[in-house]
Design a protein around this motif. Structure first.
Motif, PDB file in Angstrom:
ATOM      1  N   LEU A 151      -9.263  -9.451   4.760  1.00  0.00           N
ATOM      2  CA  LEU A 151      -9.972  -9.660   3.508  1.00  0.00           C
ATOM      3  C   LEU A 151      -8.803  -9.032   2.258  1.00  0.00           C
ATOM      4  O   LEU A 151      -8.413  -8.178   2.425  1.00  0.00           O
ATOM      5  N   PRO A 152      -8.942  -9.607   1.038  1.00  0.00           N
ATOM      6  CA  PRO A 152      -8.234  -8.847   0.115  1.00  0.00           C
ATOM      7  C   PRO A 152      -9.159  -7.632  -0.396  1.00  0.00           C
ATOM      8  O   PRO A 152     -10.262  -7.528  -0.158  1.00  0.00           O
ATOM      9  N   GLU A 153      -8.426  -6.689  -0.680  1.00  0.00           N
ATOM     10  CA  GLU A 153      -8.900  -5.133  -0.982  1.00  0.00           C
ATOM     11  C   GLU A 153     -10.012  -5.428  -1.966  1.00  0.00           C
ATOM     12  O   GLU A 153     -10.948  -4.704  -1.990  1.00  0.00           O
ATOM     13  N   ARG A 154      -9.886  -6.247  -2.822  1.00  0.00           N
ATOM     14  CA  ARG A 154     -10.879  -6.173  -4.125  1.00  0.00           C
ATOM     15  C   ARG A 154     -12.082  -6.869  -3.457  1.00  0.00           C
ATOM     16  O   ARG A 154     -13.109  -6.233  -4.092  1.00  0.00           O
ATOM     17  N   THR A 155     -11.975  -7.589  -2.398  1.00  0.00           N
ATOM     18  CA  THR A 155     -13.431  -8.101  -1.868  1.00  0.00           C
ATOM     19  C   THR A 155     -13.864  -7.106  -1.214  1.00  0.00           C
ATOM     20  O   THR A 155     -15.316  -7.027  -1.478  1.00  0.00           O
ATOM     21  N   VAL A 156     -13.279  -6.288  -0.453  1.00  0.00           N
ATOM     22  CA  VAL A 156     -13.993  -5.111   0.243  1.00  0.00           C
ATOM     23  C   VAL A 156     -14.396  -4.307  -0.948  1.00  0.00           C
ATOM     24  O   VAL A 156     -15.817  -4.038  -0.720  1.00  0.00           O
ATOM     25  N   GLU A 157     -13.730  -3.940  -1.929  1.00  0.00           N
ATOM     26  CA  GLU A 157     -14.403  -3.006  -3.152  1.00  0.00           C
ATOM     27  C   GLU A 157     -15.714  -3.696  -3.587  1.00  0.00           C
ATOM     28  O   GLU A 157     -16.635  -3.189  -3.855  1.00  0.00           O
ATOM     29  N   TYR A 158     -15.627  -4.863  -3.662  1.00  0.00           N
ATOM     30  CA  TYR A 158     -16.909  -5.655  -4.372  1.00  0.00           C
ATOM     31  C   TYR A 158     -18.183  -5.647  -3.525  1.00  0.00           C
ATOM     32  O   TYR A 158     -19.304  -5.116  -3.983  1.00  0.00           O
ATOM     33  N   HIS A 159     -17.903  -5.734  -2.255  1.00  0.00           N
ATOM     34  CA  HIS A 159     -19.000  -5.769  -1.312  1.00  0.00           C
ATOM     35  C   HIS A 159     -19.482  -4.249  -1.067  1.00  0.00           C
ATOM     36  O   HIS A 159     -20.808  -3.926  -1.073  1.00  0.00           O
TER      37      HIS A 159
END
Length: 183
Positions: A143-151
């Protein structure tokens, strides 16, 4: 009227069998009831869009997957409790009141985490309970890092919102620990 009757007939025909299967795998009356209820609720909510060719096979596969999800939640909960006890448990156990307050807070945290969406729960668990970094999780889950940060952010926001009433419990525990340590 026809959909209601058909759903009732499906429920009447399969509920006991599904319950027995779930109970035989979980050993818990409450868990088995919840699993079957969740399956029927999902079936009802998707009644207009679900295309099921073999109903009985579909229902019993759903039980199988719900049982697996039940055990997944049990494992995540156990790991979370172990991680919390490793951090705070030894210091908290001196006082029965503190221990009860800690257990209540811990239970509420687990309840909140189990209420997350599947993806948020997975990412939050990897980050907060297993200590993995955003980069590690992004690589692991592709997954993109931004997606991980979002979750992670969504999970934290959800916890904060649902644990407001427990802030007093947390501060009481922290104060009790500080007094015992002479801080």
């Amino acid at each position: 009227m026809g959909e209601d009757w058909a759903f009732s007939e499906i429920y009447r025909r399969y509920w006991k069998k599904m319950f027995r299967q779930a109970f035989s795998k979980t050993g818990s009356d409450d868990a088995a009831k919840e699993i079957v209820q969740d399956i029927f609720l999902d079936l009802w909510q998707r009644k207009g869009s679900a295309q099921i060719l073999e109903l009985e096979r579909y229902l019993f596969k759903a039980v199988k997957f719900q049982v697996l999800d039940f055990y997944d939640k049990q494992i995540v909960g156990k790991r979370h409790r172990e991680a919390l006890w490793a951090k705070f448990g030894e210091e908290v156990t001196d006082s029965v009141e503190d221990q009860l307050a800690f257990e209540e807070l811990n239970g509420r945290i687990l309840e909140c985490i189990n209420g997350f969406s599947e993806k948020t729960r997975e990412i939050f668990t990897l980050n907060r309970l297993e200590g993995r970094t955003v980069i590690e999780i992004a690589r692991l889950l592709n997954l993109p890092e931004r997606t991980v940060e979002y979750h992670i952010t969504v999970g934290l926001r959800h916890l904060r919102g649902h644990l407001k009433e427990y802030i007093i419990v947390f501060f009481a525990l922290a104060t009790s620990l500080m007094i015992r340590k002479g801080l």
